[in-house]
Every structure is written in structure tokens, then in C-alpha cells.
Design an enzyme around this catalytic site. Structure first.
Site, PDB file in Angstrom:
ATOM      1  N   ASP A 213       9.233 -23.938 -57.067  1.00  0.00           N
ATOM      2  CA  ASP A 213       8.715 -23.793 -55.658  1.00  0.00           C
ATOM      3  C   ASP A 213       9.461 -25.122 -54.864  1.00  0.00           C
ATOM      4  O   ASP A 213       9.522 -26.346 -55.260  1.00  0.00           O
ATOM      5  CB  ASP A 213       7.310 -24.134 -55.719  1.00  0.00           C
ATOM      6  N   GLU A 255      13.751 -21.630 -55.775  1.00  0.00           N
ATOM      7  CA  GLU A 255      13.339 -21.074 -54.365  1.00  0.00           C
ATOM      8  C   GLU A 255      13.894 -22.278 -53.257  1.00  0.00           C
ATOM      9  O   GLU A 255      13.415 -23.353 -53.160  1.00  0.00           O
ATOM     10  CB  GLU A 255      11.888 -21.131 -54.022  1.00  0.00           C
TER      11      GLU A 255
HETATM   12  C1  NOJ Z   1       6.682 -22.221 -50.965  1.00  0.00           C
HETATM   13  C2  NOJ Z   1       5.604 -21.275 -51.020  1.00  0.00           C
HETATM   14  O1  NOJ Z   1       6.241 -19.885 -51.094  1.00  0.00           O
HETATM   15  C3  NOJ Z   1       4.731 -21.300 -49.779  1.00  0.00           C
HETATM   16  O2  NOJ Z   1       3.595 -20.536 -49.908  1.00  0.00           O
HETATM   17  C4  NOJ Z   1       4.077 -22.681 -49.766  1.00  0.00           C
HETATM   18  O3  NOJ Z   1       3.238 -22.943 -48.771  1.00  0.00           O
HETATM   19  C5  NOJ Z   1       5.016 -23.879 -49.852  1.00  0.00           C
HETATM   20  N1  NOJ Z   1       6.315 -23.485 -50.690  1.00  0.00           N
HETATM   21  C6  NOJ Z   1       4.627 -25.017 -50.188  1.00  0.00           C
HETATM   22  O4  NOJ Z   1       4.139 -25.232 -51.488  1.00  0.00           O
END
Ligand code: NOJ
Length: 565
Positions: A213, A255
Site C-alpha cells: 500500500d 501500489e
Molecule cells: C491506498 C488505499 O487503497 C486507500 O484505500 C487508503 O486510503 C490509502 N492507501 C491510505 O492507506
């Protein structure tokens, strides 16, 4: 609804590059199926639906965080990395999920939230109360909030600064996302050790990989933008080296909401690999742009740019996920146009994006839903489906933030859409009851009973993709066309990227974004032979290429997958 009969569970097949051939399905545990009637989806509920997912053709699950959390950011505010939120089940339930998924040759990927924790995490509690103690340096503390002003704010709707003042420690702490999500301090080697141990903990339970993430944001410096700083790449390389040594065959998925060249850096190099996969953010909004503008040039441009990636790596392609449809990777003009077409009501917007589900975005148009699935499932990379989109679920823009598209899965026309036996008022979010997408019509059971439903279409096209490994591992070559509304590319494998028993294949994919029937001349790449042209769906023979060109007629937003030989 029974899906189990035809399947003899095959068990987990060995394939170190399984992620390149997998069809992924993102499922939020909270929203999928509630086994105990408390109004909240849980792991036993998900386990009970694995037969459905196997029937659909899913090879790998991606589970967003299911850890202990105050759930102020859908679980991305982790309070304890080693426990399951009690509403969702137990560690034993999780272990059972992995076992049962593996019995079906289905992988399980989970989120590893490296960048930040919840402010409720005990590390943060100790860090704020005991600055000189062992956790004092676990977060990014400062006496002033005037430094690092060049780092952009991501949650622009809620946050005015990346710094928040902590009254107890009497210092500011840095937070890239919500102010209740303090950033961990990667300058502290103890934090590295902690996160390695968290990774090992879940790998020991058998998970097949992590979605990393918010990976670009781990390190920040006073001068930099706090995105993809060199030390962040060092950390990912070290994580990858640990996994390759201790847990070979598991995958890392980045990501990173960035331009192709920057994202490609997250694959690393052959000598120093980083992630196995990375989400492809620029392609997705351009598909939506082309649908309304009927102009494919920007989509073609971005597809042509990103064909060359490190051997053994793969893009993760998607149309929607649990977040807003992010519009960071388009030009200002494109963004304004996209807002005008897809987010005409201000409630449909959040941050730099649109908080709607796939079917409502496409006005529930069956033409468009089929077209975008045909693109998603033929692009270079592994497709990620988002739960509920296979049945064309609607959204609820009256809910807060991104909850608009995280409502309970619609299984049947019965109470709570068959998601839960609880009192309807107790559901964690209400089921969709809008005029067009009411659960009495949009649900798995009803769509199963209609052979022409979207669900049956999605299943068919998923299985068709899987029958042709060229979609997973072949090269992608964008082909010139004489019609700006028509996108065409060739997918091709050679003997080199085939597994034993597979034959090289060439498939021409052609998509019309025109709102009325149209025709196009497609110029094939030099090395492609097209003496015999056959439609993959129905097997019909098409006229062969003349002088390296194929002439096609396409219905409104029509498409072809044509086998060339
Ligand atoms: C990316 C995640 O997909 C999202 O849902 C989240 O709010 C942010 N990262 C912070 O962790």
C-alpha cells in the site's frame, strides 16, 4: 445456489510466476458475506463463497486490510498488524481461508500497509507518551510544521497539512494520509525490522503475496517531494531479497499512483529486483476518457509507452477498486472532461477522483460494460476485478467518502440481498436500493438464472482469456488504424514465453469507442501473418489481411478478439 458440484479441487499448482497468469478479484471481507448475522461480512462468509469465485474463474484474491483497526480508513488504519478484527473472524478463520483457497488453486494476496499505522496502534501510543523510550523514534516527529512543504497533500478534501500537532508529546507528527494515520519513520532501522517480521508472520500463514500500500511514500526528506526517494527503493529491494530467500514464489505488488516510467522503477532491475507487479494507473482513466470522447489517441499513446518491462514482471490492470476512480494521471483538460462526463453531481467526487462503481459510471450500458471487460481482459498484465462489478452492482453516493462503492455484495433478492441475516438497520452499510440497481434485480442468483446476464458474460470472457495464455504473457503491439475511435493491438507469444504444452499464438484485439457503427483499416505489425482470421468467441472466419491490413466493420462500441495464423 450451488457451485461446488463440477469441481474436483485441484490443489495449489506450482508456478513461480503464477501472478502473471492469474485473474485477480479484490474482495473486501466486510462487504462480501456475513456468516453470523451481525451485519458485517466476515472470513467464514468469504470461505463459503469460494466455490462461487472458483466458478467465476478467479485465480487469486486480494484482500484489503482485515486487521484490528478503528476502521476510519476502511482498515488502512491498522491498530495491530498481527490480529484479525474480531468482527471479521479469527486468525484460525484466516488460516482456513488460505487452506481452502489453496485447495482450489486460488492464491491469497493481502495488503501490507507499510507507510503508516492508526494513531491507535500501541507503537504510536508509546511514541507520543515516551519520546525517549523504545518507540520514541518510530514516527516522524518535528518541533515545527513548516518543513517539507513541497510534499503534496493526498486527501485534499479532508486534510489541510501533512503535519498534525500531538498535544501529549507537544510536537508535530507527519501523516501522508488522514491525520489519524501517522507515518512510520523509515529512517529508523527498528521500523524495517518490525515490518519484515510482520511480512514473515503472514507469509508463514501461507499468503501468496502482498499489495504494498502507498509504497512511494515510505521515505521523505526536507528537499524532496517525498515520493519514490532512493531509500524507498532500497527498502523494497531488501524486502524482495528477504522474500526470494525465505519465501520463494510469493509476489509483491506495488501500489504507486504515478506515470509509467516512475512506476516501472518499482520493478527494479534484473540484478536488483523490487516488485513482481505494479498497478497501472495511467491506462484506466484513459479508457473512460475514450468512451465519452470517442477518441483513442491518449489511450494508444500510454499503451505504446509501457510495453517494455522487466522479464518476469507484470502490470496489474483494473477498471475500478475500493478507492475513487483516481484522476491524478491525466492532463488537466482530460480531468475536467472526465468530471463533466462522469461526476456531474458534486457528491460523485472525492479528492482527485470519482467515487462511483463501474456500472453507474457507464450508465449501465451493456455495450460499454462488455467493451471495457474485453479491454481489461486482453491488456498486457493481470486483470483485477472488483467485487460486485461482475454483476453490475450500483453505488450509493449519499454515503461518506469511498463507502459509496463498498456496500454489501448482492447475492439474492431476499432480505439484505442475501448478504446477512441481520436486522436491516444493523448492516455496516445499507444495501443498494436505488431505482436502477436495486438488489431485487441486481444480484448473483437472478443473474445466474439469466443466461445472457452480465455475470454470465463476465464469466465467459474470463474463461476465454484463460484458455489463451497469450493474453497473460504475450507482447502487446499497438496497431495503427485509420479511425480515431478504434483501438487495435496484437498480443503475441513466441516459443520463448510459452510453457511446456503451449503453442505460440497471435491475437488481434480491436475495440470501437464510436457511438454508432463504424469501420476501420487496421495495419498489422510486419512480423504478423494473418492468412487465417478467426473470431475467438464464436469461431467465425473473417476475411484475411491484404497487404498487411485488415478491414473491419464494428457495431456500436463493438469489439473483436481475432486469432491470426
Ligand atoms: C491506498 C488505499 O487503497 C486507500 O484505500 C487508503 O486510503 C490509502 N492507501 C491510505 O492507506
Amino acid at each position: 445456489m450451488s457451485f461446488s458440484a463440477p469441481f474436483a479441487h485441484p490443489g495449489l499448482h506450482h508456478d513461480p510466476q503464477w501472478y502473471r497468469r492469474a485473474v485477480f478479484y479484490e474482495v473486501m471481507v466486510r462487504g462480501f458475506a456475513d456468516s453470523d448475522g451481525d451485519g458485517v461480512g466476515d472470513l467464514p462468509g468469504l470461505i463459503a463463497k469460494l466455490d462461487y469465485l472458483e466458478w467465476l474463474g478467479v485465480d487469486a484474491l486480494w484482500l484489503p486490510p482485515f486487521y484490528s483497526s478503528p476502521l476510519l480508513d476502511g482498515g488502512y488504519d491498522v491498530a495491530d498488524y498481527r490480529s484479525v478484527l474480531p468482527d471479521f473472524g479469527t486468525l484460525d478463520d484466516f488460516q482456513e481461508l488460505v487452506t481452502q483457497a489453496h485447495q482450489r488453486n486460488m492464491r491469497v494476496v493481502i495488503d501490507l500497509v507499510l507507510n503508516h499505522t492508526s494513531s491507535e496502534h500501541e507503537w504510536f501510543q508509546m511514541s507520543r507518551s515516551d519520546p525517549n523510550g523504545p518507540y520514541g523514534d518510530y514516527y516522524v516527529w518535528s518541533d515545527t510544521d513548516e518543513i517539507r512543504q513541497n510534499i503534496r497533500i493526498i486527501f485534499t478534501d479532508t486534510e489541510q497539512s501533512n503535519w498534525a500537532f500531538d498535544a501529549e508529546r507537544r510536537q508535530f507528527y507527519f501523516h501522508r494520509f488522514f491525520s489519524h494515520q501517522p507515518d512510520l519513520n523509515y529512517g529508523n532501522p527498528a521500523v524495517h525490522q518490525e515490518m519484515f517480521d510482520v511480512a514473515r508472520y503472514w507469509l508463514d500463514m501461507g499468503v501468496d503475496g502482498f499489495r504494498l500500500d502507498a509504497v512511494p511514500y515510505l521515505y521523505e526528506s526536507d528537499e524532496g517531494t517525498g515520493e519514490s526517494e532512493p531509500e524507498t527503493h532500497d527498502f523494497i529491494r531488501a524486502m524482495r531479497a528477504m522474500m526470494d530467500k525465505e519465501y520463494p514464489g510469493r509476489a509483491l505488488i506495488a501500489e504507486a499512483n504515478q506515470w509509467p516510467r516512475e512506476v516501472a522503477a518499482y520493478f527494479g532491475t534484473e540484478d536488483d529486483p523490487e516488485c513482481h507487479m505494479a498497478f497501472d494507473f495511467p491506462v484506466m482513466p484513459r479508457i473512460f476518457y475514450a468512451l465519452r470522447s470517442q477518441d483513442t489517441s491518449s489511450l494508444k499513446e500510454v499503451l505504446s509507452e509501457q510495453t517494455e518491462i522487466l522479464p518476469g514482471t507484470s502490470w496489474a490492470v483494473f477498471l475500478r477498486n475500493h478507492d475513487e476512480l483516481t484522476l491524478e494521471m491525466v492532463t488537466d483538460e482530460e480531468r475536467q472532461a472526465l468530471y463533466g462526463w462522469y461526476a456531474y453531481d458534486p457528491r460523485m467526487r472525492v479528492n482527485v477522483g470519482i467515487r462511483r462503481r463501474l456500472a453507474p459510471l457507464l450508465d449501465n450500458s451493456r455495450h460499454e460494460l462488455e467493451l471495457v471487460h474485453a479491454i481489461l481482459l486482453s491488456l498486457a498484465g493481470s486483470p483485477f476485478l472488483y467485487y460486485g462489478d461482475e454483476i453490475g452492482m450500483g453505488d450509493n453516493i449519499w454515503l461518506n467518502d469511498r463507502d459509496s462503492s463498498r456496500t454489501p455484495m448482492q447475492w439474492t433478492p431476499d432480505r439484505n440481498a442475501g448478504f446477512s441475516a441481520s436486522d436491516p438497520g444493523k448492516l455496516f452499510l445499507p444495501v443498494v436500493q436505488s431505482l436502477v440497481y436495486h438488489y431485487s434485480a441486481v444480484n448473483v442468483e437472478t443473474e445466474l438464472a439469466q443466461p445472457r446476464s452480465l455475470l454470465h458474460f463476465v464469466r465467459k470472457i474470463v474463461h476465454l482469456r484463460k484458455a489463451h495464455p497469450v493474453f497473460a504473457v504475450g507482447d502487446l503491439m499497438v496497431c495503427p488504424t485509420d479511425n480515431g475511435s478504434v483501438l487495435a493491438y496484437v498480443r503475441q507469444t513466441t516459443q520463448e514465453n510459452c510453457q511446456p504444452g503451449e503453442r505460440p499464438e497471435t491475437i488481434l484485439c480491436v475495440f470501437s469507442f464510436a457511438h454508432y457503427p463504424t469501420t476501420a483499416n487496421v495495419t498489422l505489425p510486419d512480423q504478423v501473418v494473418a492468412d487465417r482470421v478467426t473470431d475467438l468467441f464464436g469461431g467465425a472466419t473473417f476475411p484475411s489481411a491484404v497487404d498487411g491490413k485488415i478491414t473491419l466493420t464494428l457495431g456500436t462500441q463493438g469489439f473483436y478478439w481475432l486469432s491470426l495464423s
